[in-house]
Every structure is written in C-alpha cells, then in structure tokens.
Design a protein around this motif. Sequence first.
Motif, PDB file in Angstrom:
ATOM      1  N   ASP A  32     -11.417   3.525   6.471  1.00  0.00           N
ATOM      2  CA  ASP A  32     -10.181   2.933   6.941  1.00  0.00           C
ATOM      3  C   ASP A  32      -9.912   3.485   8.333  1.00  0.00           C
ATOM      4  OD1 ASP A  32      -7.566   1.426   6.119  1.00  0.00           O
ATOM      5  OD2 ASP A  32      -6.856   3.328   6.937  1.00  0.00           O
ATOM      6  N   THR A  72       0.858  -1.182   0.000  1.00  0.00           N
ATOM      7  CA  THR A  72       0.000   0.000   0.000  1.00  0.00           C
ATOM      8  C   THR A  72       0.891   1.228   0.000  1.00  0.00           C
ATOM      9  OG1 THR A  72      -1.773  -1.105   1.220  1.00  0.00           O
ATOM     10  CG2 THR A  72      -1.732   1.295   1.311  1.00  0.00           C
ATOM     11  N   THR A 132       0.984   4.988   1.213  1.00  0.00           N
ATOM     12  CA  THR A 132       0.296   5.876   2.141  1.00  0.00           C
ATOM     13  C   THR A 132       0.719   7.316   1.901  1.00  0.00           C
ATOM     14  OG1 THR A 132      -0.014   4.196   3.839  1.00  0.00           O
ATOM     15  CG2 THR A 132       0.038   6.477   4.584  1.00  0.00           C
ATOM     16  N   SER A 135      -2.791  -0.679  -3.309  1.00  0.00           N
ATOM     17  CA  SER A 135      -3.765   0.174  -2.641  1.00  0.00           C
ATOM     18  C   SER A 135      -3.143   1.536  -2.354  1.00  0.00           C
ATOM     19  CB  SER A 135      -4.210  -0.469  -1.329  1.00  0.00           C
ATOM     20  OG  SER A 135      -4.818  -1.723  -1.552  1.00  0.00           O
ATOM     21  N   ALA A 184      -8.310  11.499  -1.187  1.00  0.00           N
ATOM     22  CA  ALA A 184      -8.748  10.169  -1.608  1.00  0.00           C
ATOM     23  C   ALA A 184      -9.756  10.260  -2.748  1.00  0.00           C
ATOM     24  CB  ALA A 184      -9.344   9.426  -0.417  1.00  0.00           C
ATOM     25  N   ARG A 233      -3.571   4.712   0.474  1.00  0.00           N
ATOM     26  CA  ARG A 233      -4.181   5.115   1.746  1.00  0.00           C
ATOM     27  C   ARG A 233      -3.851   6.585   1.998  1.00  0.00           C
ATOM     28  NH1 ARG A 233      -2.460   1.287   4.939  1.00  0.00           N
ATOM     29  NH2 ARG A 233      -4.470   0.218   5.221  1.00  0.00           N
ATOM     30  N   LEU A 244      -9.132   4.851   2.202  1.00  0.00           N
ATOM     31  CA  LEU A 244      -8.415   3.830   1.448  1.00  0.00           C
ATOM     32  C   LEU A 244      -9.023   3.655   0.066  1.00  0.00           C
ATOM     33  CD1 LEU A 244      -6.204   1.524   1.687  1.00  0.00           C
ATOM     34  CD2 LEU A 244      -8.109   0.012   2.271  1.00  0.00           C
TER      35      LEU A 244
END
Length: 236
Positions: free
Chosen positions: A33, A7, A9, A47, A19, A49, A38
């Motif tokens: 999340d 992921t 971040t 992913s 996001a 985040r 997320l």
Amino acid sequence: MPSPLLTVTFDAHDAVRLARFWAGMLGREVTGDARGALLPGDDTQPSLRFVPSPTEKAGANRLHLHLTSTDPADQQRLVTTALGLGGGHLDVGQRPEEGHIVLADPEGNEFCVIEPGNRFLAGCGPLGELACDGTREVGLFWSRALDWPLVWDQDQETAIQSPHGGTKVAWGGPPVAPKTARNRQRFDLAPPAGDQQAEVDRLVALGATRLETGADGAVVLADPDGNEFTLPAPPR
C-alpha cells in the motif's frame, strides 16, 4: 448510489509487523500500500490499513475490534494465535461471567474475542464489530455518511451495518471520554465515484468539519464527536 468504501487505519510504530499480526488473526493476506500495509476487505468486512507513525498510545483507544468465535475451542484458538503473534492479555475490569476475552495487539491496541453464541454478532463474520466510544449523534451521522441502516438505536447506543451484512459499527453512548489527541485508529472513506470534492461537500452538509488537506491531496475531516477521518485523493 453505492456506499463509500470503509477502511480502518491504524497508526503503528511497525506497520508491517502489526499488519502481519492482524492478517494472522483474521486469515487475510497483507498487500502493499502506498501509505503502509493493507489487509483488503470486501462488501461485508472493512479493510484494515497500517501506516507508520511515531505517535505514542495514550490511554484506551476510542475504537477497538471485536472478533467472533464459533465455539469455545475456536475462541481459545484465537487467543492462542494472538499470544503466539505477540499479543497479550489485558485487564480492563471485565468480569469472568461476561464471556469475552480482552487482549491487546503488539502495539497495545485493545480488542476482544467474543464468546460463541453472541446473538448480536451472529452472522457478522470474523471481524464482527468495530466498537467505538461515541454519542448517538455520531452514530446517526455515520449511518447517513455510509448509507448503512441503523440496526440498533436504544438508550443512546447505536449500531449500523452495511446493507450487504457483515461487520457492525457500534457506539456506546455517553459518557464519552474527552478527546485529547488525534485518534490512532480512524476511518478512511473512498468515494465510490472517485469525486473527492463532491464527497467532502456531502459530508460537511451531514455535520462533518473539514480540518485540512494533506500534502498527498487527502482531505481530513472530523465527525460530530471530533473523530478524524480521511478522504484520500483521487487516483491520477
């Protein structure tokens, strides 16, 4: 053994807004999340985040995203979408003949919309590449850490890719700008078996440095170039 899940971040002043921007760019859905917001990925796309943070952006990030396009109209569509969602154009000295378009998201994070026909990113999906500043050593470290094969290793530049294909992670080689603060974009790894301590021990043996354990039980480490990354606490 399955590879750890990756992921990316982002620290954000407004995690939900950022996001939503990236959801619009990548055609994904925002999910709740515990740490922020997320955008779930899959075996071929990491992913993303977004976590609330008061930290300010200082200079260029050490990591930026490369989005792919299928044809000139699709490239322009992505640019128009970014501008409509609050992004903007960015001049980093790129030349018109290079073909890619450099933009910034609403919090100033650099990213590129890559020209159609780019052979290196062919078949990599909408999020074609995580382009990082870094040495060859750090590229080799992440290849071992993620158990992803090297798909490029030339002139101190490296790139890796999941065995399932999809997004590539690349490091541009020296010179690497000095690191002066915690990265506002960094990797989170989720051990496939959920054994956090065993994964910490494995990563330290590969060349990582353990930095701290957070109040939530997440372990923060640094790769050989000093870039922070996190192993979240196992679920209870």
